[in-house]
Write an enzyme that holds these catalytic residues in place. Structure first.
Site, short mmCIF file in Angstrom:
data_model
loop_
_atom_site.label_atom_id
_atom_site.label_comp_id
_atom_site.label_asym_id
_atom_site.label_seq_id
_atom_site.Cartn_x
_atom_site.Cartn_y
_atom_site.Cartn_z
N TYR A 1 -6.67 7.01 2.54
CA TYR A 1 -6.97 6.09 1.81
C TYR A 1 -6.19 4.63 2.36
O TYR A 1 -6.82 3.72 2.38
CB TYR A 1 -6.28 6.29 0.22
CG TYR A 1 -5.81 5.07 -0.29
CD1 TYR A 1 -6.69 4.27 -1.20
CD2 TYR A 1 -4.47 4.59 -0.54
CE1 TYR A 1 -6.25 2.81 -1.69
CE2 TYR A 1 -4.05 3.37 -1.19
CZ TYR A 1 -5.08 2.62 -1.67
OH TYR A 1 -4.93 1.57 -2.11
N GLU B 1 0.78 -1.24 0.22
CA GLU B 1 -0.15 0.05 0.05
C GLU B 1 0.81 1.22 -0.02
O GLU B 1 0.64 2.31 -0.84
CB GLU B 1 -0.96 -0.03 1.33
CG GLU B 1 -2.27 -0.97 0.85
CD GLU B 1 -2.80 -0.95 -0.20
OE1 GLU B 1 -2.99 0.26 -0.91
OE2 GLU B 1 -3.80 -1.78 -0.57
N ASP C 1 -9.37 5.50 -3.58
CA ASP C 1 -8.42 5.86 -4.38
C ASP C 1 -8.79 6.52 -5.55
O ASP C 1 -10.00 6.67 -6.06
CB ASP C 1 -7.30 4.64 -4.64
CG ASP C 1 -7.67 3.79 -5.60
OD1 ASP C 1 -9.09 3.62 -5.68
OD2 ASP C 1 -7.01 2.93 -6.08
#
Length: 333
Positions: A124, A41, A142
């Site tokens: 996010y 991520e 996103d």
DNA sequence: TGTCCACGTCT
DNA sequence: AAGACGTGGAC
């Protein structure tokens, strides 16, 4: 703002048949799950899957676990991140791993509020991790997800309140309790079907209810604002094919990285005896840099500078500097 | 070759 | 809250 009441079922069905194999997608109970998800991520912030994959594989080869990462040096981590860009992410990742190990028993905190206090984790990434690691009912909004809903509603992204949209559609989105899958499925769907350019509307499982597909005047997402800047780059070089670099630049970007001397106003620098090599454009994030490249053969260089080979280096060198290497190399051909 | 587009976090 | 922060790919 009404959304197809079986959207989550449709997307998950599509996902089951079309998901990609990605190296960070490990089993639900794998001990690597948190580390792999955290790392991927961070890498996926502002960077596409295709670019991330080789970096992820290389990174996990060097740093096998969250713990071993957490006791590594910033220098090592940056060198492994070299070329991926947005180097603050690498620093944040290291700081984040240290905090997780030291303050949270190597586990992810359970709330968005706590998780967002970790360096480099915003809305996010926080939501993504809560969903992916703990199967919590969240959605990571996103660029893909924004585009998907923007199309479904045929409404501009900046006119959609995503928090509200998710809240109003909880029953729809989380009824399967496959929350971790749904987080990924939405993004995967945005990346593969509801693409920015040439979306696969004709074969899309949502075409019956998608307002973008139905409408004639199709909305486009907003452009990024570019800022133009003019920089003069002065490179000391020597006969050994070396270039002098410094970390002490007054220019804001790439702070604390190895760069030649960079001056905004060429007249404020004594530029006699410097030879003009060429002018070129070097876009960096939202900056549009117009570079005038100068060079000078020198034996003595300022104390702040050190010599570096134009070829390979142990230190981390950003692509901005590597482009300069490439230009300077032409002098030796 | 140059230009535009794709991708979140922090201050 | 606008600006800083990178790189790769398509055309």
């Amino acid at each position: 703002m009404h959304i197809n009441p079986i959207l989550s079922k449709k997307i998950l069905a599509w996902y089951d048949n079309n998901k990609r194999k990605l190296p960070w997608r490990v089993g639900k109970k794998s001990p690597k799950k948190l580390y792999y998800r955290l790392l991927s991520e961070f890498m996926l912030q502002q960077t596409q899957v295709k670019t991330v994959i080789p970096y992820f594989n290389n990174f996990t080869k060097k740093f096998k676990t969250l713990k071993s990462l957490s006791i590594s040096s910033e220098r090592e981590v940056l060198k492994t991140w070299e070329g991926l860009g947005y180097y603050r992410r690498a620093r944040n990742l290291l700081a984040c791993s240290k905090k997780l190990v030291r303050d949270h028993g190597s586990r992810l905190p359970y709330s968005l509020e706590k998780i967002k206090k970790l360096p480099g984790i915003g809305d996010y990434t926080g939501n993504a991790l809560l969903g992916l690691v703990y199967n919590m009912p969240t959605i990571a909004v996103d660029g893909n997800v924004k585009r998907v809903f923007s199309r479904i509603l045929n409404k501009e992204e900046n006119k959609i309140n995503f928090e509200n949209l998710i809240d109003k559609n909880k029953k729809n989105f989380f009824k399967t309790n496959r929350n971790a899958d749904f987080v990924e499925a939405l993004m995967e769907f945005g990346a593969l079907v509801c693409k920015p350019k040439d979306p696969n509307c004709l074969t899309c499982c949502l075409k019956k209810t998608c307002k973008y597909f139905k409408s004639k005047n199709k909305i486009r997402s907003s452009k990024r604002k570019m800022i133009r800047k003019n920089y003069n780059v002065f490179c000391y070089i020597n006969k050994k094919k070396q270039i002098a670099l410094t970390k002490e630049n007054k220019i804001g970007f790439l702070k604390n990285f190895y760069l030649p001397t960079i001056i905004e106003d060429a007249n404020s620098f004594n530029n006699r005896n410097w030879k003009f090599l060429k002018n070129y454009q070097n876009p960096i994030s939202n900056l549009k840099l117009n570079i005038n490249l100068y060079y000078k053969f020198a034996k003595r260089i300022p104390q702040s500078h050190n010599w570096y080979s134009l070829e390979k280096n142990k230190e981390f060198i950003p692509s901005f500097t590597k482009k300069i290497f490439k230009q300077i190399s032409t002098l030796f051909k």
